[in-house]
Design a protein around this motif. Structure first.
Motif, PDB file in Angstrom:
ATOM      1  N   ASP A 160      -3.540  -0.760  -9.499  1.00  0.00           N
ATOM      2  CA  ASP A 160      -4.834  -0.983  -8.868  1.00  0.00           C
ATOM      3  C   ASP A 160      -4.653  -1.477  -7.431  1.00  0.00           C
ATOM      4  N   THR A 161      -3.751  -0.836  -6.723  1.00  0.00           N
ATOM      5  CA  THR A 161      -3.449  -1.198  -5.345  1.00  0.00           C
ATOM      6  C   THR A 161      -3.959  -0.112  -4.407  1.00  0.00           C
ATOM      7  N   PRO A 162      -4.225  -0.424  -3.160  1.00  0.00           N
ATOM      8  CA  PRO A 162      -4.701   0.601  -2.234  1.00  0.00           C
ATOM      9  C   PRO A 162      -3.684   1.721  -2.018  1.00  0.00           C
ATOM     10  N   THR A 175       0.847  -1.179   0.000  1.00  0.00           N
ATOM     11  CA  THR A 175       0.000   0.000   0.000  1.00  0.00           C
ATOM     12  C   THR A 175       0.886   1.234   0.000  1.00  0.00           C
ATOM     13  N   ASN A 185     -12.992   3.727  -4.105  1.00  0.00           N
ATOM     14  CA  ASN A 185     -12.643   2.939  -2.924  1.00  0.00           C
ATOM     15  C   ASN A 185     -11.169   2.575  -2.798  1.00  0.00           C
ATOM     16  N   LYS A 186     -10.409   2.591  -3.868  1.00  0.00           N
ATOM     17  CA  LYS A 186      -9.003   2.175  -3.801  1.00  0.00           C
ATOM     18  C   LYS A 186      -8.117   3.184  -3.078  1.00  0.00           C
TER      19      LYS A 186
END
Length: 178
Positions: A59-61, A38, A81-82
């Motif tokens: 497409d990672t937090p 993250t 939301n990500k």
């Protein structure tokens, strides 16, 4: 892609980070995202933006800490939301930053907020979840400016810092990932 608990890093650096270093930051962030890390960053122009682009590609937090609501157009609605966008800064973050700044009393309220949000980037929203490491870039490798402040806080907290200005920085990142 699964995110591994506790795998966060700080991607920071000068607004004036050279284009070739920003491209490298984007590639690093994308790869770390693919590995389940993250990103925590501050949403400033330059280095922060380069890291954010890479994390979004993977497409990672992302945890995006801002000194004020809607700073530089960053909103929760923009990212979905990500990306967790936060502009709420606890008093303890100001104290952590104050301890590392040589002239805290001469700073404007906004600059204090910038430094306090840097503490959150390193230590998490509630200052109880430190990043595993910091990847940064500073001009001539010097510990100056807002990025220098983050580096001082990280070192005081025992968090490893890799400055992409330094020779061997990529090898150091690889070593930290083992």
């Amino acid at each position: 892609m699964s995110v591994k608990q506790g795998l966060a890093y700080a991607g920071i650096g000068a607004r004036a980070t050279p284009p070739e270093v920003r491209r490298l930051m984007t590639r690093i962030a994308e790869r770390l995202g693919q590995l389940g890390y993250t990103l925590r960053t501050g949403g400033a122009d330059g280095a922060d933006q380069a890291f954010l682009e890479g994390a979004l590609k993977a497409d990672t937090p992302v945890e995006l800490y801002l000194p004020a609501r809607r700073h530089k157009g960053h909103t929760q609605e923009r990212y979905g939301n990500k990306v967790r966008v936060s502009s709420s800064i606890p008093d303890a973050a100001f104290e952590l930053a104050r301890a590392q700044h040589p002239a805290w009393d001469r700073l404007s309220d906004f600059v204090r907020r910038l430094h306090a949000r840097n503490a959150q980037i390193l230590m998490g929203k509630n200052l109880d979840d430190p990043v595993r490491f910091v990847i940064a870039w500073t001009k001539d490798g010097k510990v100056v400016g807002g990025t220098g402040m983050s580096i001082r806080i990280a070192r005081a907290q025992g968090i490893p810092v890799v400055n992409l200005f330094d020779d061997g920085a990529l090898e150091e990142i690889a070593r930290l990932l083992r």
